[in-house]
Design a protein around this motif. Structure first.
Motif, PDB file in Angstrom:
ATOM      1  N   CYS A 122      33.224  14.951  31.725  1.00 21.06           N
ATOM      2  CA  CYS A 122      34.492  14.328  32.110  1.00 21.06           C
ATOM      3  C   CYS A 122      34.216  13.228  33.138  1.00 21.06           C
ATOM      4  O   CYS A 122      33.499  13.435  34.119  1.00 21.06           O
ATOM      5  CB  CYS A 122      35.446  15.353  32.696  1.00 21.06           C
ATOM      6  SG  CYS A 122      37.012  14.648  33.221  1.00 21.06           S
ATOM      7  N   CYS A 173      35.906  15.815  38.841  1.00 14.22           N
ATOM      8  CA  CYS A 173      35.966  16.884  37.842  1.00 14.22           C
ATOM      9  C   CYS A 173      34.549  17.139  37.325  1.00 14.22           C
ATOM     10  O   CYS A 173      33.889  18.055  37.748  1.00 14.22           O
ATOM     11  CB  CYS A 173      36.931  16.530  36.707  1.00 14.22           C
ATOM     12  SG  CYS A 173      36.944  17.758  35.388  1.00 14.22           S
ATOM     13  N   CYS A 226      38.325  15.421  30.192  1.00 15.40           N
ATOM     14  CA  CYS A 226      38.382  16.777  29.654  1.00 15.40           C
ATOM     15  C   CYS A 226      39.814  17.213  29.359  1.00 15.40           C
ATOM     16  O   CYS A 226      40.038  18.137  28.600  1.00 15.40           O
ATOM     17  CB  CYS A 226      37.707  17.758  30.609  1.00 15.40           C
ATOM     18  SG  CYS A 226      38.667  18.121  32.098  1.00 15.40           S
ATOM     19  N   CYS A 260      43.243  15.054  33.831  1.00 17.18           N
ATOM     20  CA  CYS A 260      42.197  14.178  34.362  1.00 17.18           C
ATOM     21  C   CYS A 260      42.440  12.727  33.965  1.00 17.18           C
ATOM     22  O   CYS A 260      42.310  11.818  34.790  1.00 17.18           O
ATOM     23  CB  CYS A 260      40.812  14.642  33.889  1.00 17.18           C
ATOM     24  SG  CYS A 260      40.197  16.045  34.841  1.00 17.18           S
TER      25      CYS A 260
HETATM   26 ZN    ZN Z   1      38.183  16.554  33.847  1.00 21.75          ZN
END
Ligand code: ZN
Length: 268
Positions: free
Chosen positions: A210, A215, A232, A236
């Motif tokens: 990601c 993240c 992801c 996000c």
């Molecule tokens: Zn993410």
């Protein structure tokens, strides 16, 4: 890929609940330790006292044993989400929270009735945090290169962990809702992480990291008819978009970097 597993799998993963704590440093590397280990198991008999004070051995009934096993066992509802969470850990604080939310990670391969205190006192339940960072790398390497087997360097991991990579798993074919599926059972966190990574790869998945800096989870992406996806989750993607439009700068605390970890690569 010609070696794709055409059958769906059902991974039943679980571990024993346990308590981890920080345990000093070794060669400048902070350590964590499964401190509850000596008391984490269920024994078939226990010492009790008669009314007159005399001690005796009481054998637990099958129902009592089953009940106690159930009480100490933690089932992983979604082993893939577990692996994703594991790959996103960046600090010792995150790692401790993960370990305490899961429990036994990879127990030494000895019968538990042989005095669990000894193992604990010998430091066998103690790991440097870099052991976990190294493991993140190996799992990421497997997924990003879509190879179910990785080369584990000599001395790179504790012996028992290395064995977990070589041990693999068995599967049983069973019928579920009119469909044949492969049922896999794993115990403890590490074997569960390895199994879910290998099974996902063998099912033909494709994976990315990601791109949201704070993240960094590994995720599986679709290849047909969809836009390139670099995040992801919707959360996000939305967060990054929001930050861009608001010109918000963030700083990511990544304690792995000081030991040379935290940058996932296909090949090392
Ligand atoms: Zn993410």
């Amino acid at each position: 890929m010609s070696h794709i597993l055409g059958i769906r799998f059902q991974l039943n993963a679980s571990t024993i609940k346990g308590v981890w704590r920080l345990a000093g440093e070794e060669d400048g590397i902070p350590c964590v330790e499964l401190e509850s280990y000596p008391n984490d198991f269920v024994y078939a008999s226990e010492l009790r006292q008669e009314v007159d004070g005399f001690p005796y051995h009481y054998d637990l009934t099958d129902e009592e044993l089953e009940e106690r096993h159930a009480a100490i066992t933690r089932r992983f509802e979604d082993p893939w989400a577990l692996l994703q969470d594991f790959t996103a850990l960046k600090t010792i604080e995150d790692l401790l929270a993960f370990l305490n939310a899961t429990g036994h990670f990879c127990d030494p391969d000895v019968p538990i009735h042989e005095k669990p205190e000894w193992l604990f006192n010998a430091g066998d339940l103690r790991n440097g945090v870099t052991d976990f960072w190294e493991l993140q790398e190996l799992l990421a390497q497997m997924l990003l290169s879509r190879r179910p087997l990785v080369e584990v360097d000599q001395d790179a991991l504790p012996l028992g962990w290395k064995e977990a990579f070589n041990a693999g798993f068995h599967f049983k074919i069973k019928k579920s809702f009119g469909e044949y599926i492969a049922e896999v059972n794993t115990h403890e966190t590490l074997p569960s992480l390895i199994a879910v990574a290998q099974l996902k790869i063998m099912r033909g998945g494709r994976f990315r990291v990601c791109k949201r800096a704070d993240c960094g989870r590994l995720f599986e992406y679709e290849t047909r008819g969809r836009r390139e996806n670099h995040y992801c989750s919707h959360l996000c993607a939305h967060t990054v978009w929001q930050r861009k439009t608001r010109k918000t700068k963030i700083t990511v605390r990544d304690e792995r970097r000081q030991f040379g970890y935290g940058i996932y690569a296909k090949n090392r």
